[in-house]
Design a protein around this motif. Structure first.
Motif, mmCIF file in Angstrom:
data_model
loop_
_atom_site.group_PDB
_atom_site.id
_atom_site.type_symbol
_atom_site.label_atom_id
_atom_site.label_comp_id
_atom_site.label_asym_id
_atom_site.label_seq_id
_atom_site.Cartn_x
_atom_site.Cartn_y
_atom_site.Cartn_z
ATOM 1 N N PRO A 20 13.102 9.604 16.581
ATOM 2 C CA PRO A 20 13.126 9.165 15.185
ATOM 3 C C PRO A 20 11.723 9.221 14.575
ATOM 4 C CG PRO A 20 14.350 7.644 16.566
ATOM 5 C CD PRO A 20 13.618 8.586 17.494
ATOM 6 N N HIS A 21 11.663 9.252 13.229
ATOM 7 C CA HIS A 21 10.388 9.346 12.519
ATOM 8 C C HIS A 21 10.487 8.524 11.243
ATOM 9 C CE1 HIS A 21 6.640 11.137 11.134
ATOM 10 N NE2 HIS A 21 7.230 11.435 9.984
ATOM 11 N N ASP A 22 9.450 7.777 10.925
ATOM 12 C CA ASP A 22 9.417 6.951 9.716
ATOM 13 C C ASP A 22 10.634 6.035 9.614
ATOM 14 O OD1 ASP A 22 6.995 7.992 8.866
ATOM 15 O OD2 ASP A 22 7.890 9.423 7.467
ATOM 16 N N GLY A 23 11.141 5.585 10.750
ATOM 17 C CA GLY A 23 12.294 4.697 10.758
ATOM 18 C C GLY A 23 13.619 5.385 10.491
ATOM 19 N N LYS A 24 13.625 6.706 10.458
ATOM 20 C CA LYS A 24 14.844 7.470 10.197
ATOM 21 C C LYS A 24 15.317 8.118 11.491
ATOM 22 C CE LYS A 24 14.521 6.856 5.656
ATOM 23 N NZ LYS A 24 13.172 6.425 5.424
ATOM 24 N N PRO A 25 16.645 8.202 11.668
ATOM 25 C CA PRO A 25 17.174 8.769 12.913
ATOM 26 C C PRO A 25 17.037 10.283 12.963
ATOM 27 C CG PRO A 25 18.957 8.294 11.393
ATOM 28 C CD PRO A 25 17.698 7.769 10.755
ATOM 29 N N VAL A 26 17.092 10.811 14.156
ATOM 30 C CA VAL A 26 17.097 12.256 14.345
ATOM 31 C C VAL A 26 18.301 12.827 13.600
ATOM 32 C CG1 VAL A 26 17.378 14.109 16.044
ATOM 33 C CG2 VAL A 26 15.923 12.147 16.564
ATOM 34 N N GLY A 27 18.065 13.888 12.861
ATOM 35 C CA GLY A 27 19.123 14.540 12.107
ATOM 36 C C GLY A 27 19.190 14.132 10.651
ATOM 37 N N ARG A 28 18.450 13.091 10.242
ATOM 38 C CA ARG A 28 18.440 12.680 8.833
ATOM 39 C C ARG A 28 17.563 13.644 8.050
ATOM 40 N NH1 ARG A 28 19.167 7.717 6.847
ATOM 41 N NH2 ARG A 28 21.008 7.948 8.167
ATOM 42 N N GLN A 78 21.517 14.304 4.066
ATOM 43 C CA GLN A 78 22.376 14.898 5.081
ATOM 44 C C GLN A 78 22.086 14.222 6.420
ATOM 45 O OE1 GLN A 78 24.683 16.772 4.230
ATOM 46 N NE2 GLN A 78 24.083 18.171 2.621
ATOM 47 N N GLN A 79 23.086 14.228 7.289
ATOM 48 C CA GLN A 79 22.910 13.750 8.658
ATOM 49 C C GLN A 79 23.488 14.811 9.570
ATOM 50 O OE1 GLN A 79 21.284 10.856 9.776
ATOM 51 N NE2 GLN A 79 21.461 11.906 11.733
ATOM 52 N N TYR A 80 22.623 15.452 10.359
ATOM 53 C CA TYR A 80 23.036 16.522 11.244
ATOM 54 C C TYR A 80 22.980 16.062 12.690
ATOM 55 C CZ TYR A 80 21.854 19.285 7.088
ATOM 56 O OH TYR A 80 21.763 19.778 5.823
ATOM 57 N N SER A 81 23.656 16.838 13.538
ATOM 58 C CA SER A 81 23.553 16.605 14.974
ATOM 59 C C SER A 81 23.183 17.923 15.633
ATOM 60 C CB SER A 81 24.872 16.059 15.534
ATOM 61 O OG SER A 81 25.906 16.987 15.301
ATOM 62 N N GLY A 82 22.709 17.818 16.849
ATOM 63 C CA GLY A 82 22.308 19.003 17.592
ATOM 64 C C GLY A 82 20.862 18.896 18.023
ATOM 65 N N ASN A 83 20.361 19.981 18.587
ATOM 66 C CA ASN A 83 18.971 19.993 19.022
ATOM 67 C C ASN A 83 18.061 20.308 17.826
ATOM 68 O OD1 ASN A 83 18.769 22.858 18.675
ATOM 69 N ND2 ASN A 83 19.577 23.197 20.750
ATOM 70 N N ARG A 84 16.797 20.321 18.068
ATOM 71 C CA ARG A 84 15.806 20.530 17.004
ATOM 72 C C ARG A 84 16.064 21.823 16.216
ATOM 73 N NH1 ARG A 84 10.920 18.550 15.665
ATOM 74 N NH2 ARG A 84 9.359 20.009 14.886
ATOM 75 N N ARG A 117 17.329 22.138 12.197
ATOM 76 C CA ARG A 117 16.540 22.890 11.218
ATOM 77 C C ARG A 117 17.359 24.007 10.575
ATOM 78 N NH1 ARG A 117 12.155 25.488 13.593
ATOM 79 N NH2 ARG A 117 11.034 25.470 11.617
ATOM 80 N N LEU A 118 18.176 24.704 11.364
ATOM 81 C CA LEU A 118 19.020 25.767 10.820
ATOM 82 C C LEU A 118 20.097 25.208 9.887
ATOM 83 C CD1 LEU A 118 19.380 28.100 13.932
ATOM 84 C CD2 LEU A 118 18.288 28.674 11.745
ATOM 85 N N GLN A 119 20.678 24.075 10.249
ATOM 86 C CA GLN A 119 21.667 23.444 9.381
ATOM 87 C C GLN A 119 21.038 23.041 8.049
ATOM 88 O OE1 GLN A 119 24.401 20.483 11.472
ATOM 89 N NE2 GLN A 119 22.987 21.017 13.115
ATOM 90 N N ALA A 120 19.839 22.505 8.117
ATOM 91 C CA ALA A 120 19.130 22.107 6.892
ATOM 92 C C ALA A 120 18.840 23.332 6.024
ATOM 93 C CB ALA A 120 17.836 21.375 7.236
ATOM 94 N N ALA A 121 18.404 24.418 6.637
ATOM 95 C CA ALA A 121 18.128 25.639 5.880
ATOM 96 C C ALA A 121 19.398 26.153 5.222
ATOM 97 C CB ALA A 121 17.514 26.702 6.791
ATOM 98 N N GLY A 122 20.491 26.143 5.952
ATOM 99 C CA GLY A 122 21.760 26.605 5.397
ATOM 100 C C GLY A 122 22.217 25.765 4.219
ATOM 101 N N ASP A 123 22.142 24.457 4.355
ATOM 102 C CA ASP A 123 22.560 23.584 3.254
ATOM 103 C C ASP A 123 21.615 23.710 2.061
ATOM 104 O OD1 ASP A 123 24.871 22.750 4.455
ATOM 105 O OD2 ASP A 123 24.106 20.796 5.071
ATOM 106 N N ALA A 124 20.339 23.917 2.327
ATOM 107 C CA ALA A 124 19.382 24.112 1.227
ATOM 108 C C ALA A 124 19.715 25.393 0.458
ATOM 109 C CB ALA A 124 17.950 24.161 1.761
ATOM 110 N N LEU A 125 20.037 26.465 1.161
ATOM 111 C CA LEU A 125 20.409 27.710 0.499
ATOM 112 C C LEU A 125 21.710 27.543 -0.298
ATOM 113 C CD1 LEU A 125 19.468 30.271 3.296
ATOM 114 C CD2 LEU A 125 18.340 30.007 1.064
#
Length: 166
Positions: free
Chosen positions: A109-117, A133-139, A143-151
């Motif tokens: 986690p970072h800045d009090g936020k869970p992994v995937g936030r 967004q809240q994602y699951s999976g490895n690093r 990152r790929l899910q975030a890129a896809g949703d951003a696009l």
């Protein structure tokens, strides 16, 4: 997934080119992935003006103009930070549309936020907003899910936004 992201990037570039608008990116979590996908599309230079990889808070603040107090109080993983990153990218690059990513890819986690936030910020001629967004999976997967949703978010904004004035 890579082919899907490349196709999305192509659709984004085509939509922006058809509208005659310019794009910018501000990336923390994705570390340049968005810019890479967009630049891979032939003809991207007609509409994609550039981006800022702002992995460090100092870059978010000094280059993109994210408020120092906001970063100190909320940390970098915050919806308003995402909005201000998009606003800063548009300002720095001279674009009408901008997309940003900030979040936690893990492993901790970072800045009090869970992994995937993740927060995606978007700026259009109508204003700015953010999406959580809240994602699951490895690093890499996060990152790929975030890129896809951003696009997807950027493409939707390009399609639904009011036409640019002639």
């Amino acid at each position: 997934m890579m082919a899907e992201l490349e196709e999305l990037a192509r659709e984004v570039i085509e939509a922006a080119t058809a509208r005659g608008v310019h794009l910018a990116t501000a990336e923390s979590l994705t570390g340049g992935m968005l810019g890479n996908f967009l630049c891979t599309v032939p003809g991207a230079s007609a509409t994609y003006y550039g981006g800022v990889i702002s992995y460090a808070n100092e870059v978010k603040q000094t280059v993109l103009g994210v408020e120092e107090e906001l970063l100190a109080e909320q940390g970098s993983v915050d919806p308003l930070v995402a909005e201000q990153m998009a606003q800063g990218a548009a300002r720095v690059c001279g674009a009408e549309f901008a997309i940003s990513t900030t979040g936690v890819a893990g492993p901790a986690p970072h800045d009090g936020k869970p992994v995937g936030r993740v927060y995606l910020g978007i700026l259009t001629p109508e204003g700015s907003r953010s999406v959580e967004q809240q994602y699951s999976g490895n690093r890499r997967e996060i990152r790929l899910q975030a890129a896809g949703d951003a696009l997807h978010l950027l493409l939707g904004a390009l399609i639904s936004s009011s036409p640019a004035s002639p």
